[in-house]
Design an enzyme around this catalytic site. Structure first.
Site, short mmCIF file in Angstrom:
data_model
loop_
_atom_site.label_atom_id
_atom_site.label_comp_id
_atom_site.label_asym_id
_atom_site.label_seq_id
_atom_site.Cartn_x
_atom_site.Cartn_y
_atom_site.Cartn_z
CB SER A 113 90.29 34.29 -2.56
OG SER A 113 89.01 34.57 -3.48
CG HIS A 114 90.92 38.17 -4.36
ND1 HIS A 114 90.22 37.62 -3.41
CD2 HIS A 114 91.80 39.59 -3.83
CE1 HIS A 114 90.70 38.22 -2.32
NE2 HIS A 114 91.27 39.98 -2.44
CG ASP A 278 87.36 33.90 -6.60
OD1 ASP A 278 86.85 33.23 -7.00
OD2 ASP A 278 87.84 34.74 -5.71
CG ASP A 280 88.69 30.68 -3.54
OD1 ASP A 280 88.73 31.90 -4.38
OD2 ASP A 280 87.65 31.25 -2.34
CG ASP A 282 85.23 32.79 -3.66
OD1 ASP A 282 85.43 33.26 -4.24
OD2 ASP A 282 85.30 32.61 -2.32
NE ARG A 283 87.02 38.06 -4.54
CZ ARG A 283 87.79 39.30 -4.65
NH1 ARG A 283 87.54 40.57 -5.09
NH2 ARG A 283 87.66 39.16 -3.01
CB THR A 345 83.31 43.39 4.54
OG1 THR A 345 82.24 44.59 3.87
CG2 THR A 345 84.34 42.38 3.27
CE LYS A 377 83.31 35.38 -2.11
NZ LYS A 377 84.16 35.56 -1.28
NE ARG A 497 88.63 45.80 -0.42
CZ ARG A 497 89.75 45.03 -0.78
NH1 ARG A 497 89.82 45.92 -1.88
NH2 ARG A 497 90.58 43.87 -0.38
#
Ligand code: VG1
Ligand code: CO
Length: 544
Positions: A113-114, A278, A280, A282-283, A345, A377, A497
Site C-alpha cells: 500500500s502506502h 496511494d 495500491d 485505495d487511498r 481500524t 476502499k 498514532r
C-alpha cells in the site's frame, strides 16, 4: 506437468496485520518465505478446487516474481482458473471489483500500500474473500495458525507465464487469463457516476484538475478514466508511470508526501481541484484551491451529497467509519436518519456491514473512502464522487466544505504519528493508558471533563465476532476526543498514532488553524500518555 511437494519449516511472524502481511523485501526474499505464506493461505481455505483465483498487485519491486510463484502454486493446489492483471497489475479496488464481477473464490493482492517500495523497502501479501474484501480476522488467524505448523508446499514445475500481454493460456490443468487490469473497474465507475456531467464540468474551461498518481498503480487507471473517458486535459495526471520504487517516494497521499500536488494547487493559476492516491490505489486525498479536505470531512460530505451520483440516487442505508475517524459522519447520519457504525481500524471490518446492506458508504481518517460497489476502499471512486458532486452543485470545493460546516458544525481533526518508536516503549505506553481508562471518567484533564475512557472493543453486528484492544479512546463532555493506537502496517519498530478532534458548532470559529484549534487537546494527550518520557520523542514524525 510435474506438481511437487516441497518440504519446508515455519517462519516466525507471518501474522497478517491491519491489511495483510507486510515485511521488508529482504524478509520476503528468504527462500520459501513467500511459498510458506501462500500455501498457508490455501491451507486455511476450503472448497476452492476448480474455482477462480484473482491475482494482481501494485507493481512494486518483487511483484512479478511473486506472481509467478502464486500462479504455479495455485495450479498445484487445484484452482481451476486464475485471472491475473496484465503486467501483474491490479489496484486494490480493481482486484475487489474483478473478484466480484467474475465470481471468483478469492484473490491475492500483492501490495504494501502506502509503504515505500524497492529492494530495501516493503512488500506485502493479502488474501481477499469471495465478496471481494479483505479476509476477516477469523480467516487471517487461521492463515497465521497454518504458517506456524507448515511442513510442505505444492508447486508445479513450469516456465513463467507471459504477463505482458492480454491472453489466455494454461498451467497444467489450470486456466490462466491475463486480463486488462482497467476495463472492469472503468466500466463499474461508468455505472456509478454521471460521466456526462463530469465531462461537462471538465470541458467548461473554467475548471481544471491535477491528479497525482505518485508513480504508483493508479496512474494508468486515472489516465484512462480522467483523461481518455472524461476528457481532462492531457497532463492532468502527474507521476502517472507506475515505478517499482515509486520514484523513490513514499506513495502516501497526504500533504507531506504529495508535495508537488500541494505546490501546484497553491499557485494562483493552479488547478481548481487536486487529488492523489496511494501505492495500491485505495487511498485518496482531496483538495480544492485554498482548501485541503480532511478525510473525515470528505466522508461526511460524500455521505451528505452522494445522491448526486446516479449509483446512489436511492439514498444510503447507513454510514460506517473506523473508530479513530472523526464524528463528522455521525452528524450526517443523524440528519439523514440512518445508522452510523463505528468499527475498528481496517477495511476488513466494513465487509459484513456492506454485505448485509446495513451501510452504503464507509470511511477511515487515513485517507480511505469507499462504498458498497466493491469491498475495498477506493481512491479513484472518491475522486469521481467529488467530481460528480462538484458538477451537480456547481460550487467550488471550498464552498462545499464551508457550507457543510455551516450546516453541521466543524470537527477540527488531526492525526500525529510517531514512527519507528521502540516497540517495548510503545507497548508500555499503551499498557499505561489501558490501566488509566478505568480511573479517568468524571475527572478533569487540562480543563476538559472526561465523559468516557475505554479500550475500544467491537462486536460485529452481523456475525457476532468480537475484536478487543482496538485503541484507547478518551472522550470529553464537549464532544472532543483523543484516541491512541499502535499501527498494524509498519515494518520497523512501532508507530504510535494519536488522533485528536474537537467539535466547533459556531461558524464564526471555523477558520482557526487546525493545530492551534487542537493545541489544548494535543497537550493533554501528550501529558496523559507520557509520550515524551516514554518514547523519547519531542514531536511527531508526520502530522496529517
Ligand atoms: C493504516 C490506517 C488504516 C488503514 C490501513 C491500511 O493502518 O490507519 O486506517 O486501513 O493502514 O491502509 P495502521 O494499522 O497502520 O494504522 V492501506 O492504504 O494499506 O491499504
Ligand atoms: Co492502500
Amino acid at each position: 506437468m510435474n506438481s511437487r511437494c516441497v518440504e519446508t519449516t515455519p517462519f516466525a511472524g507471518q501474522k497478517p496485520g491491519t491489511s495483510g502481511l507486510r515485511k521488508k523485501v529482504s524478509v520476503f526474499k528468504q527462500p520459501n518465505y513467500v511459498e510458506n505464506f501462500v500455501q498457508s493461505i490455501f491451507n486455511a481455505l476450503e472448497g476452492y478446487g476448480g474455482q477462480t483465483l484473482v491475482v494482481g498487485g501494485d507493481g512494486r519491486y518483487f511483484n512479478r516474481e511473486v506472481i509467478q510463484i502464486i500462479l504455479k502454486m495455485a495450479a498445484a493446489n487445484g484452482f481451476g482458473r486464475v485471472l491475473v492483471g496484465q503486467g501483474g497489475i491490479l489496484s486494490t479496488p480493481a482486484a475487489s471489483c474483478v473478484i466480484r464481477k467474475h465470481k471468483a473464490f478469492g484473490g491475492i493482492v500483492l501490495s504494501a500500500s502506502h509503504n515505500p517500495g524497492g529492494p530495501s523497502e516493503d512488500f506485502g501479501l493479502k488474501y481477499n474473500i469471495t465478496n471481494g474484501g479483505p479476509a476477516p480476522e477469523k480467516v487471517t488467524e487461521a492463515i497465521f495458525a497454518h504458517t506456524q505448523k507448515i511442513s510442505e508446499y505444492r508447486i508445479v514445475d513450469a516456465a513463467d507465464i507471459d504477463l505482458e500481454r492480454v491472453h489466455a493460456t494454461r498451467l497444467g490443468d489450470m486456466a490462466v487469463e491475463v486480463i486488462d487490469p482497467i476495463a472492469d473497474y472503468a466500466a463499474l465507475m461508468q455505472e456509478l457516476f454521471d460521466f456526462d456531467a463530469i465531462r461537462g464540468l471538465l470541458a467548461s474551461g473554467s475548471f481544471s484538475l491535477c491528479f497525482d498518481a505518485m508513480h504508483a498503480v493508479t496512474g494508468p487507471y486515472a489516465r484512462k478514466i480522467l483523461e481518455d473517458m472524461l476528457g481532462a486535459a492531457g497532463g492532468s495526471v502527474i507521476h502517472g508511470e507506475p515505478l517499482e520504487d515509486f520514484g523513490g517516494g513514499h506513495p502516501d497521499p497526504n500533504l507531506v508526501h504529495a508535495h508537488e500536488l500541494v505546490e501546484r494547487i497553491g499557485k494562483p493559476d493552479g488547478p481548481l481541484f487536486g487529488a492523489a492516491s496511494d501505492g495500491d490505489g485505495d487511498r485518496n486525498m482531496i483538495m480544492g484551491r485554498g482548501r485541503f479536505v480532511t478525510p473525515s470531512d470528505s466522508l461526511a460530505i460524500i455521505a451528505a451529497n452522494a445522491t448526486a451520483a446516479p449509483g446512489y440516487a436511492g439514498g444510503l442505508s447507513g454510514i460506517a467509519r473506523s473508530m479513530p475517524t472523526s464524528l463528522a459522519a455521525d452528524r450526517v447520519a443523524d440528519a439523514l436518519n440512518i445508522p452510523c457504525f463505528e468499527t475498528p481500524t481496517g477495511w476488513k471490518f466494513f465487509g459484513n456491514l456492506l454485505d448485509a446492506e446495513m451501510a452504503t458508504v464507509c470511511g477511515e481518517e487515513s485517507f480511505g473512502t469507499g462504498s458498497n460497489h466493491v469491498r475495498e476502499k477506493d481512491g479513484l471512486w472518491a475522486v469521481l464522487m467529488w467530481l460528480n458532486i462538484l458538477a451537480a452543485k456547481k460550487m467550488t470545493v471550498d464552498e462545499i466544505v464551508r457550507g457543510h460546516w455551516q450546516t453541521y458544525g466543524r470537527n477540527y481533526y488531526s492525526r500525529h504519528d510517531y514512527e519507528g518508536v521502540d516497540s517495548a516503549a510503545a507497548e508500555g505506553l499503551m499498557d499505561h493508558l489501558r490501566a488509566l481508562t478505568g480511573t479517568l471518567e468524571g475527572k478533569s484533564l487540562g480543563g476538559y471533563t472526561v465523559a468516557f475512557a475505554d479500550d475500544f472493543a467491537y462486536t460485529d453486528p452481523v456475525d457476532g465476532s468480537v475484536s478487543t484492544k482496538q485503541g484507547v479512546r478518551i472522550g470529553f463532555s464537549d464532544g472532543s476526543r483523543i484516541v491512541f493506537r499502535l499501527s498494524g502496517t509498519g515494518t520497523e519498530g512501532a508507530t504510535l498514532r494519536l488522533y485528536v478532534e474537537r467539535y466547533e458548532p459556531d461558524p464564526a470559529r471555523h477558520d482557526l488553524e487546525t493545530q492551534e484549534a487542537l493545541a489544548d487537546l494535543i497537550a493533554i494527550a501528550g501529558d496523559t500518555a507520557e509520550i515524551r518520557a516514554r518514547t523519547g520523542r519531542d514531536a511527531p514524525t508526520v502530522i496529517t
